[in-house]
Design a protein around this motif. Sequence first.
Motif, PDB file in Angstrom:
ATOM      1  N   THR A 168       0.842  -1.201   0.000  1.00  0.00           N
ATOM      2  CA  THR A 168       0.000   0.000   0.000  1.00  0.00           C
ATOM      3  C   THR A 168       0.879   1.255   0.000  1.00  0.00           C
ATOM      4  O   THR A 168       0.674   2.186   0.786  1.00  0.00           O
ATOM      5  CB  THR A 168      -0.994   0.029   1.190  1.00  0.00           C
ATOM      6  OG1 THR A 168      -0.280  -0.073   2.425  1.00  0.00           O
ATOM      7  CG2 THR A 168      -2.005  -1.092   1.077  1.00  0.00           C
ATOM      8  N   ALA A 204      -8.892   5.934   0.292  1.00  0.00           N
ATOM      9  CA  ALA A 204      -7.468   5.612   0.310  1.00  0.00           C
ATOM     10  C   ALA A 204      -6.657   6.903   0.188  1.00  0.00           C
ATOM     11  O   ALA A 204      -7.095   7.853  -0.456  1.00  0.00           O
ATOM     12  CB  ALA A 204      -7.123   4.657  -0.837  1.00  0.00           C
ATOM     13  N   VAL A 252      -3.101  -5.717  -3.203  1.00  0.00           N
ATOM     14  CA  VAL A 252      -3.777  -5.328  -1.966  1.00  0.00           C
ATOM     15  C   VAL A 252      -4.447  -6.541  -1.328  1.00  0.00           C
ATOM     16  O   VAL A 252      -4.320  -6.797  -0.125  1.00  0.00           O
ATOM     17  CB  VAL A 252      -4.818  -4.226  -2.253  1.00  0.00           C
ATOM     18  CG1 VAL A 252      -5.723  -4.009  -1.040  1.00  0.00           C
ATOM     19  CG2 VAL A 252      -4.127  -2.924  -2.639  1.00  0.00           C
ATOM     20  N   ARG A 266      -5.520  -0.601   6.503  1.00  0.00           N
ATOM     21  CA  ARG A 266      -5.071   0.153   5.332  1.00  0.00           C
ATOM     22  C   ARG A 266      -5.404  -0.601   4.052  1.00  0.00           C
ATOM     23  O   ARG A 266      -5.820  -0.014   3.052  1.00  0.00           O
ATOM     24  CB  ARG A 266      -3.569   0.422   5.445  1.00  0.00           C
ATOM     25  CG  ARG A 266      -3.034   1.356   4.371  1.00  0.00           C
ATOM     26  CD  ARG A 266      -1.566   1.660   4.563  1.00  0.00           C
ATOM     27  NE  ARG A 266      -1.319   2.371   5.799  1.00  0.00           N
ATOM     28  CZ  ARG A 266      -0.716   1.848   6.864  1.00  0.00           C
ATOM     29  NH1 ARG A 266      -0.292   0.598   6.832  1.00  0.00           N
ATOM     30  NH2 ARG A 266      -0.532   2.565   7.947  1.00  0.00           N
ATOM     31  N   HIS A 267      -5.238  -1.922   4.070  1.00  0.00           N
ATOM     32  CA  HIS A 267      -5.602  -2.727   2.904  1.00  0.00           C
ATOM     33  C   HIS A 267      -7.112  -2.686   2.662  1.00  0.00           C
ATOM     34  O   HIS A 267      -7.576  -2.687   1.521  1.00  0.00           O
ATOM     35  CB  HIS A 267      -5.124  -4.171   3.081  1.00  0.00           C
ATOM     36  CG  HIS A 267      -3.641  -4.313   2.973  1.00  0.00           C
ATOM     37  ND1 HIS A 267      -2.799  -4.105   4.039  1.00  0.00           N
ATOM     38  CD2 HIS A 267      -2.844  -4.616   1.913  1.00  0.00           C
ATOM     39  CE1 HIS A 267      -1.540  -4.276   3.645  1.00  0.00           C
ATOM     40  NE2 HIS A 267      -1.547  -4.585   2.373  1.00  0.00           N
ATOM     41  N   TRP A 282      -7.800   0.670   0.902  1.00  0.00           N
ATOM     42  CA  TRP A 282      -7.373   0.634  -0.494  1.00  0.00           C
ATOM     43  C   TRP A 282      -8.314  -0.250  -1.321  1.00  0.00           C
ATOM     44  O   TRP A 282      -8.685   0.101  -2.442  1.00  0.00           O
ATOM     45  CB  TRP A 282      -5.944   0.100  -0.597  1.00  0.00           C
ATOM     46  CG  TRP A 282      -4.878   1.114  -0.348  1.00  0.00           C
ATOM     47  CD1 TRP A 282      -4.656   1.806   0.806  1.00  0.00           C
ATOM     48  CD2 TRP A 282      -3.881   1.561  -1.275  1.00  0.00           C
ATOM     49  NE1 TRP A 282      -3.579   2.635   0.662  1.00  0.00           N
ATOM     50  CE2 TRP A 282      -3.082   2.507  -0.599  1.00  0.00           C
ATOM     51  CE3 TRP A 282      -3.575   1.231  -2.581  1.00  0.00           C
ATOM     52  CZ2 TRP A 282      -1.995   3.140  -1.219  1.00  0.00           C
ATOM     53  CZ3 TRP A 282      -2.497   1.852  -3.192  1.00  0.00           C
ATOM     54  CH2 TRP A 282      -1.723   2.800  -2.516  1.00  0.00           C
TER      55      TRP A 282
END
Length: 347
Positions: free
Chosen positions: A72, A172, A214, A312-313, A316
């Motif tokens: 990421t 994101a 991702v 975070r993934h 995204w």
Amino acid sequence: MDFTPSEEQAAAQGLAARIFGDVSTHERLVAAGTGTDAGLWKELCTAGLPGAVEDIGLLGLVLLLEEQGRATAQVPLAVTCVYGILAVAEHGTAEQRERLLPGLRDGTAVATGAFPARGGVKAVEGALYGVVPWVPWLRDATQVLVADAEREVWIVEAGAPGVTVVPVETTAPWSAGRLVLDGVRGESLGTGPGACAAVLAASRTAFAGLQAGVCACSLARAVQHTSTREQFGRPLSTNQGVLLRAADAHMDTEAIRVTAYEAAWRRDQQLDYAAQALTAAWWASEAGRRVVHAGQHLHGGTGADLDHPVHRHFLWGRQLDAYLGCGAELLEELGRLIGSGRTEGTS
């Protein structure tokens, strides 16, 4: 079909994996916040990875973006390559290639794209008017590829008179912005027809590759967590429900990857790939959403922690779910293409 990377593609992917793995750490991403990691971008350009895309093709770019997706990493690699280097190299005039490509190769210029065209921009005698609600990495861009309502593609300098960039925070952290065009003079990309459809197909394929990375890392984190976290004296991974959820996520991730590979390979072989690009984008949207949800759910309460890397993934994955068309929208477009009998070309 043979998706085996060439020696050059494998070398570029290995270099990208090393740089992303060494530099794009969790701590560094936290420090970057929602902005671009300028140091990482400089290192990628110094290593020559953006410029290598001309030689390794769209399949090579997909391999690089897989590695970016795993980390990421907050750099404008996808947009500069697909809306800049590949678009100009394929559709630009000889003069445009000579003038624009050197800066895009070495990272002194950053490109992005206001795609897909949904009627928000109109061209009046070469002057562009309209608003694009959000454009990825627009705050970093020196030039923007803009598709107007008639599907003509224009190159616009980000600092030109009549261009306003309003910072926008998206799901994101892609340094996005709202693009406002008020009479800006655009430069037509090349002279041949079909540039808009070709750039859109290439970008959908590239971002599907990013989604594959991702999803792969989201799943890997979930596997590691459930293999070490114990409940009632045994690892969570021994629970049949956990195993089935992870297996479904693995199959979805592989479907995203293989469809992106097929579309990219066909483009590099100069074969028709309009339907394949839409198929890859559909898998990236529909399956990608399932995978990142599974990755977060399999972390249990830990997955609810906004500071955990798996979140975070998730962000995204959800952003990529909607970018360049959501699943239902893509499926409708694919149905129209097949129904028309025009599955050839990229229009």
